[in-house]
Design a protein around this motif. Structure first.
Motif, PDB file in Angstrom:
ATOM      1  N   THR B 109       0.850  -1.195   0.000  1.00 24.53           N
ATOM      2  CA  THR B 109       0.000   0.000   0.000  1.00 24.53           C
ATOM      3  C   THR B 109       0.884   1.243   0.000  1.00 24.53           C
ATOM      4  OG1 THR B 109      -0.117  -0.069   2.400  1.00 24.53           O
ATOM      5  CG2 THR B 109      -1.930  -1.086   1.199  1.00 24.53           C
ATOM      6  N   ASN B 110       2.188   1.026  -0.109  1.00 21.31           N
ATOM      7  CA  ASN B 110       3.134   2.134  -0.078  1.00 21.31           C
ATOM      8  C   ASN B 110       3.330   2.683  -1.503  1.00 21.31           C
ATOM      9  OD1 ASN B 110       5.728   3.453  -0.337  1.00 21.31           O
ATOM     10  ND2 ASN B 110       6.146   2.773   1.747  1.00 21.31           N
ATOM     11  N   VAL B 111       3.000   3.971  -1.682  1.00 19.40           N
ATOM     12  CA  VAL B 111       3.026   4.555  -3.024  1.00 19.40           C
ATOM     13  C   VAL B 111       4.445   4.585  -3.594  1.00 19.40           C
ATOM     14  CG1 VAL B 111       2.568   6.640  -4.359  1.00 19.40           C
ATOM     15  CG2 VAL B 111       0.943   5.910  -2.619  1.00 19.40           C
ATOM     16  N   LYS B 112       5.421   4.887  -2.738  1.00 14.61           N
ATOM     17  CA  LYS B 112       6.801   4.977  -3.233  1.00 14.61           C
ATOM     18  C   LYS B 112       7.279   3.603  -3.704  1.00 14.61           C
ATOM     19  CE  LYS B 112      11.452   6.366  -2.105  1.00 14.61           C
ATOM     20  NZ  LYS B 112      11.941   5.074  -2.660  1.00 14.61           N
ATOM     21  N   GLU B 113       6.967   2.574  -2.914  1.00 12.20           N
ATOM     22  CA  GLU B 113       7.350   1.215  -3.276  1.00 12.20           C
ATOM     23  C   GLU B 113       6.699   0.829  -4.609  1.00 12.20           C
ATOM     24  OE1 GLU B 113       8.184  -1.396   0.583  1.00 12.20           O
ATOM     25  OE2 GLU B 113       6.379  -1.984  -0.457  1.00 12.20           O
ATOM     26  N   ALA B 114       5.423   1.193  -4.755  1.00 14.73           N
ATOM     27  CA  ALA B 114       4.707   0.878  -5.993  1.00 14.73           C
ATOM     28  C   ALA B 114       5.333   1.600  -7.178  1.00 14.73           C
ATOM     29  CB  ALA B 114       3.231   1.265  -5.856  1.00 14.73           C
ATOM     30  N   ARG B 115       5.759   2.862  -6.933  1.00 16.47           N
ATOM     31  CA  ARG B 115       6.348   3.635  -8.030  1.00 16.47           C
ATOM     32  C   ARG B 115       7.684   3.017  -8.442  1.00 16.47           C
ATOM     33  NH1 ARG B 115       6.365   8.781  -5.915  1.00 16.47           N
ATOM     34  NH2 ARG B 115       4.203   9.061  -6.551  1.00 16.47           N
ATOM     35  N   ASP B 116       8.481   2.613  -7.445  1.00 16.59           N
ATOM     36  CA  ASP B 116       9.768   1.991  -7.763  1.00 16.59           C
ATOM     37  C   ASP B 116       9.564   0.705  -8.564  1.00 16.59           C
ATOM     38  OD1 ASP B 116      11.041   4.008  -6.495  1.00 16.59           O
ATOM     39  OD2 ASP B 116      11.393   2.920  -4.619  1.00 16.59           O
ATOM     40  N   LYS B 117       8.586  -0.102  -8.119  1.00 19.92           N
ATOM     41  CA  LYS B 117       8.309  -1.352  -8.818  1.00 19.92           C
ATOM     42  C   LYS B 117       7.836  -1.065 -10.250  1.00 19.92           C
ATOM     43  CE  LYS B 117       7.850  -5.638  -9.550  1.00 19.92           C
ATOM     44  NZ  LYS B 117       8.998  -6.536  -9.551  1.00 19.92           N
ATOM     45  N   TYR B 119       8.580   1.523 -12.152  1.00 18.34           N
ATOM     46  CA  TYR B 119       9.728   1.889 -12.985  1.00 18.34           C
ATOM     47  C   TYR B 119      10.505   0.643 -13.402  1.00 18.34           C
ATOM     48  CZ  TYR B 119       9.622   6.986 -12.822  1.00 18.34           C
ATOM     49  OH  TYR B 119       9.280   8.290 -13.016  1.00 18.34           O
ATOM     50  N   GLU B 120      10.664  -0.278 -12.443  1.00 15.72           N
ATOM     51  CA  GLU B 120      11.399  -1.508 -12.727  1.00 15.72           C
ATOM     52  C   GLU B 120      10.673  -2.314 -13.819  1.00 15.72           C
ATOM     53  OE1 GLU B 120      12.225  -3.881  -9.148  1.00 15.72           O
ATOM     54  OE2 GLU B 120      12.007  -5.641 -10.445  1.00 15.72           O
ATOM     55  N   SER B 121       9.337  -2.438 -13.698  1.00 14.41           N
ATOM     56  CA  SER B 121       8.570  -3.189 -14.696  1.00 14.41           C
ATOM     57  C   SER B 121       8.676  -2.527 -16.065  1.00 14.41           C
ATOM     58  CB  SER B 121       7.097  -3.260 -14.313  1.00 14.41           C
ATOM     59  OG  SER B 121       6.942  -3.765 -13.030  1.00 14.41           O
ATOM     60  N   LEU B 122       8.587  -1.184 -16.078  1.00 14.19           N
ATOM     61  CA  LEU B 122       8.661  -0.469 -17.356  1.00 14.19           C
ATOM     62  C   LEU B 122      10.049  -0.655 -17.973  1.00 14.19           C
ATOM     63  CD1 LEU B 122       6.735   2.827 -16.489  1.00 14.19           C
ATOM     64  CD2 LEU B 122       5.949   0.970 -17.955  1.00 14.19           C
ATOM     65  N   GLU B 123      11.088  -0.637 -17.138  1.00 11.60           N
ATOM     66  CA  GLU B 123      12.436  -0.868 -17.629  1.00 11.60           C
ATOM     67  C   GLU B 123      12.550  -2.266 -18.246  1.00 11.60           C
ATOM     68  OE1 GLU B 123      15.435   0.183 -14.540  1.00 11.60           O
ATOM     69  OE2 GLU B 123      14.751   2.178 -15.183  1.00 11.60           O
ATOM     70  N   ASN B 124      11.952  -3.240 -17.569  1.00 16.28           N
ATOM     71  CA  ASN B 124      11.994  -4.619 -18.043  1.00 16.28           C
ATOM     72  C   ASN B 124      11.441  -4.779 -19.452  1.00 16.28           C
ATOM     73  OD1 ASN B 124      13.142  -6.678 -16.529  1.00 16.28           O
ATOM     74  ND2 ASN B 124      11.596  -6.430 -14.936  1.00 16.28           N
ATOM     75  N   VAL B 125      10.474  -3.964 -19.811  1.00 18.36           N
ATOM     76  CA  VAL B 125       9.865  -4.098 -21.137  1.00 18.36           C
ATOM     77  C   VAL B 125      10.291  -2.954 -22.056  1.00 18.36           C
ATOM     78  CG1 VAL B 125       7.882  -5.336 -20.211  1.00 18.36           C
ATOM     79  CG2 VAL B 125       7.726  -2.871 -20.516  1.00 18.36           C
ATOM     80  N   GLY B 126      11.240  -2.127 -21.597  1.00 21.27           N
ATOM     81  CA  GLY B 126      11.766  -1.062 -22.442  1.00 21.27           C
ATOM     82  C   GLY B 126      10.858   0.143 -22.596  1.00 21.27           C
ATOM     83  N   LEU B 127      10.040   0.423 -21.567  1.00 21.37           N
ATOM     84  CA  LEU B 127       9.124   1.563 -21.657  1.00 21.37           C
ATOM     85  C   LEU B 127       9.466   2.683 -20.670  1.00 21.37           C
ATOM     86  CD1 LEU B 127       5.400   0.406 -22.067  1.00 21.37           C
ATOM     87  CD2 LEU B 127       6.772   1.767 -23.628  1.00 21.37           C
ATOM     88  N   ALA B 128      10.591   2.546 -19.951  1.00 21.20           N
ATOM     89  CA  ALA B 128      10.896   3.496 -18.879  1.00 21.20           C
ATOM     90  C   ALA B 128      10.940   4.930 -19.390  1.00 21.20           C
ATOM     91  CB  ALA B 128      12.207   3.118 -18.203  1.00 21.20           C
ATOM     92  N   GLY B 129      11.381   5.112 -20.636  1.00 20.09           N
ATOM     93  CA  GLY B 129      11.490   6.456 -21.188  1.00 20.09           C
ATOM     94  C   GLY B 129      10.148   7.120 -21.445  1.00 20.09           C
ATOM     95  N   LYS B 130       9.071   6.320 -21.444  1.00 18.08           N
ATOM     96  CA  LYS B 130       7.747   6.886 -21.723  1.00 18.08           C
ATOM     97  C   LYS B 130       6.866   6.879 -20.481  1.00 18.08           C
ATOM     98  CE  LYS B 130       8.261   5.545 -26.482  1.00 18.08           C
ATOM     99  NZ  LYS B 130       8.124   4.468 -27.439  1.00 18.08           N
ATOM    100  N   ALA B 131       7.486   6.848 -19.305  1.00 16.39           N
ATOM    101  CA  ALA B 131       6.732   6.703 -18.047  1.00 16.39           C
ATOM    102  C   ALA B 131       5.675   7.785 -17.867  1.00 16.39           C
ATOM    103  CB  ALA B 131       7.698   6.701 -16.865  1.00 16.39           C
ATOM    104  N   ASN B 132       5.987   9.006 -18.278  1.00 16.48           N
ATOM    105  CA  ASN B 132       5.032  10.095 -18.032  1.00 16.48           C
ATOM    106  C   ASN B 132       4.075  10.351 -19.190  1.00 16.48           C
ATOM    107  OD1 ASN B 132       5.893  10.530 -15.446  1.00 16.48           O
ATOM    108  ND2 ASN B 132       7.433  12.052 -16.033  1.00 16.48           N
ATOM    109  N   ALA B 133       4.161   9.514 -20.231  1.00 20.57           N
ATOM    110  CA  ALA B 133       3.275   9.704 -21.385  1.00 20.57           C
ATOM    111  C   ALA B 133       1.846   9.295 -21.033  1.00 20.57           C
ATOM    112  CB  ALA B 133       3.778   8.871 -22.556  1.00 20.57           C
ATOM    113  N   ARG B 134       0.898   9.806 -21.802  1.00 18.84           N
ATOM    114  CA  ARG B 134      -0.476   9.317 -21.685  1.00 18.84           C
ATOM    115  C   ARG B 134      -0.568   8.038 -22.501  1.00 18.84           C
ATOM    116  NH1 ARG B 134      -2.339  14.294 -23.492  1.00 18.84           N
ATOM    117  NH2 ARG B 134      -3.250  13.139 -25.221  1.00 18.84           N
ATOM    118  N   THR B 135      -1.482   7.139 -22.101  1.00 16.44           N
ATOM    119  CA  THR B 135      -1.514   5.851 -22.780  1.00 16.44           C
ATOM    120  C   THR B 135      -1.963   5.987 -24.231  1.00 16.44           C
ATOM    121  OG1 THR B 135      -3.720   5.454 -21.941  1.00 16.44           O
ATOM    122  CG2 THR B 135      -1.896   4.548 -20.681  1.00 16.44           C
ATOM    123  N   ASP B 136      -2.744   7.043 -24.547  1.00 15.99           N
ATOM    124  CA  ASP B 136      -3.197   7.166 -25.939  1.00 15.99           C
ATOM    125  C   ASP B 136      -2.090   7.708 -26.844  1.00 15.99           C
ATOM    126  OD1 ASP B 136      -3.197   9.742 -25.048  1.00 15.99           O
ATOM    127  OD2 ASP B 136      -5.324  10.126 -25.388  1.00 15.99           O
TER     128      ASP B 136
END
Lengths: 343, 241
Positions: B109-117, B119-136
């Motif tokens: 339930t920790n927001v910081k922990e969730a955010r870190d995870k 980023y890690e997941s996005l890095e794993n699939v090569g999307l870290a650079g688009k973290a702040n983009a809108r999904t559309d």
């Protein structure tokens, strides 16, 4: 780098919010009685709008019967205070607990039996109308004749929440500030994230482990409890409560007009929407009276709703944010060009 | 070798149609298994039964020895099975990062922990650079990757991927194949439902073939493609290799 820019925009948002409320506090110190009383209502409906906004704008659950919870809060405060002389603080707390419970039961029963979306909204209307008629026929709470507070003596008493119009203005201002800040904090908390996820796609949220059933019950319950607090104060400000006015459809509509006009799911939307819609409602009411055209205010409400939904479907506040962004971006672009030219 | 997930005599009957008929297979930990078959073979039904989105008519699904065929999808996810949807379903009013955070809230339930995870997941699939983009603003391949990142944030032991390559160009699919290999090497068990045979051959260590709801073959990709029953189901009776 992205995280620092997040923090920068966080500071900006909170700073902007603090400035707005500081300005509103100054207005409260300077304005005349009419402006004070009008703005008190605007600020109270900002708070009530936030409560409704929490449920639909963040939790994705539509209520068109928020008057039920507003009324429960108003009656809890009034019954305890008028009949037993108990401080409104206790009444506000008790009203919030009762409304939270009623909201939870309504949501639990409804979602348990797969009554969702617009059908749940219809159920909220039915519940509010049921309560209105019940309170109207209940002699203990004054029936249709309602309940009257003693006329305020004019001396401020924070413990009994009594005072003059300016006192209630600041009470309403504090509530509105709590509403805006609370929405901002909740939407960036654990609850906010999972509520927005279930709002956007219930099935996909469940596949990601969100227990949407309990979160829906929770968001309705919290929204109901906060609406009751707003209702309790609204009753005190008005000095009297009647089932037809405090639990009527008109209250349910007044509650949702701020967030719908201002911007659903945003922290500032309900404030901006209430600021735009309620003074217009009053001005058109006065104009209608002087022209001998009763109901002009409702026509104005309808017109504003149609115009906003037509031209600014996400509301006024997101449009302001977009406009601000559109002015900012080219400016930043020019600055970076200048820097490049210097190099 | 231990089986992470065991499917035993799984059957799902819809009105007038048995979509999955007495299917059994098991998934080995740390391996990529593919569920294939022609259109209407019952792949997606089978997938949804494992993910808790459908209730089986008969049979069992055992995950680490626990029966989960009566569990709702959110409970299945919390036990360690994450899924993606065939048609991508981003939360449209949330940013890419926020989408990836949702899954993490199944264990914190920790927001910081969730955010870190996230980023890690996005890095794993090569999307870290688009973290702040809108999904559309994302392209289709990126949206598919976001679906995977969302699932990875739940810290799954088993990842269920429903046609994650569908609609991708060969070069884009090759990128996904790379990601899948990396995930499997890190110890994740993966079950994919897939149409594109070439990709299945490249990534899967075991292939389960369904046809008309019945399992007709199971084995290494090279064995399965040589199986006469499989050739017949894909190419019609009378075809001989």
């Amino acid at each position: 780098m992205q995280r620092t820019s997040d923090q920068a925009s966080d500071t900006k948002r909170w700073g902007a919010g603090a400035l707005v409320f500081a300005a509103l506090a100054m207005v409260g110190g300077m304005s005349n009685a009419y402006v004070i009383s009008l703005l008190t209502i605007v600020l109270l409906f900002t708070f009530l709008g936030q409560s409704w906004n929490l449920m639909l704008g963040i939790g994705g659950q539509l209520s068109i019967g928020h008057a039920l919870f507003v009324g429960i809060g108003a009656y809890a405060v009034a019954i305890l205070n008028i009949k037993y002389g108990v401080t409104p603080w206790i009444g506000l707390l008790l009203g919030a607990v009762i409304a939270g419970f009623v909201g939870a039961v309504l949501a639990w029963l409804s979602f348990r039996f797969e009554v969702r979306g617009i059908y749940f909204a219809l159920l909220t209307i039915a519940a509010a109308e049921f309560a209105r008629i019940m309170f109207g026929g209940w002699d203990y709470v004054g029936g249709m004749q309602g309940l009257f507070y003693q006329a305020p003596s004019g001396t401020m008493d924070l413990g009994m929440l009594r005072g003059d119009a300016r006192f209630y203005y600041f009470v309403a201002l504090a509530l509105a500030a709590i509403g805006v800040a609370g929405t901002e904090l909740i939407s960036r908390s654990y609850w906010g994230y999972v509520w927005r996820a279930m709002r956007d796609d219930d099935e996909a949220a469940r596949a990601l482990g969100v227990r949407t059933f309990r979160h829906k019950v929770l968001v309705v319950s919290i929204s109901a409890a906060t609406a009751a607090i707003g209702g309790g104060v609204l009753g005190l400000v008005q000095g009297a409560i009647f089932p037809d006015s405090i639990m009527g459809m008109a209250i349910s509509v007044d509650v949702l007009i701020g967030p719908v006009v201002g911007g659903l799911g945003t922290a500032f939307g309900p404030l901006v929407g209430s600021m735009a819609a309620i003074p217009l409602h009053h001005a058109m009411g006065a104009l209608g009276d002087s022209l001998g055209l009763p109901g002009l205010n409702s026509v104005a409400y309808g017109a504003v709703l149609i115009l906003v939904v037509w031209f600014l479907p996400d509301g006024i506040w997101p449009a302001i944010v977009r406009l601000y962004g559109a002015i900012q971006l080219p400016a930043r672009g020019r600055i970076s060009q200048l820097r490049k030219a210097e190099e | 070798m231990t089986a992470l997930l065991e499917v035993k005599n799984l059957t799902k009957a819809f009105v007038g149609l048995v979509a999955v008929n007495d299917v059994s297979f098991s998934l080995q930990a740390g391996r990529i298994t593919a569920l294939i078959g022609p259109n209407g073979a019952g792949k997606t039904t089978c997938f949804n039964l494992v993910a808790g989105a459908l209730r089986p008519t008969a049979g069992q699904v055992l995950f680490e020895g626990c029966s989960l065929e009566r569990e709702p999808p959110e409970a299945v996810c919390r036990m360690g099975i994450a899924r993606t949807f065939q048609i991508v379903r981003p939360m449209k009013d949330m940013s890419v990062l926020e989408n990836a955070m949702v899954g993490a809230f199944s264990w914190t339930t920790n927001v910081k922990e969730a955010r870190d995870k996230a980023y890690e997941s996005l890095e794993n699939v090569g999307l870290a650079g688009k973290a702040n983009a809108r999904t559309d603003q994302l392209t289709l391949p990126d949206r598919k990757m976001l679906e995977m990142a969302k699932a990875l944030s739940t810290r799954p032991k088993l990842l269920l991927l429903d046609e994650v390559m569908a609609g991708l160009r060969p070069t884009e699919a090759a990128g996904v194949v790379g990601v899948l290999h990396r995930l499997a090497e890190s110890g994740l068990t993966i079950l994919l439902v897939e149409h594109v045979m070439r990709i299945v051959m490249e990534v899967a260590s075991t292939v389960v073939v369904l046809h008309h709801g019945v399992k007709i073959a199971e084995g290494k990709p090279s064995e399965v493609v040589a199986d006469p029953a499989v050739l017949e189901s894909y190419l019609g009776a009378g075809f001989h290799a």
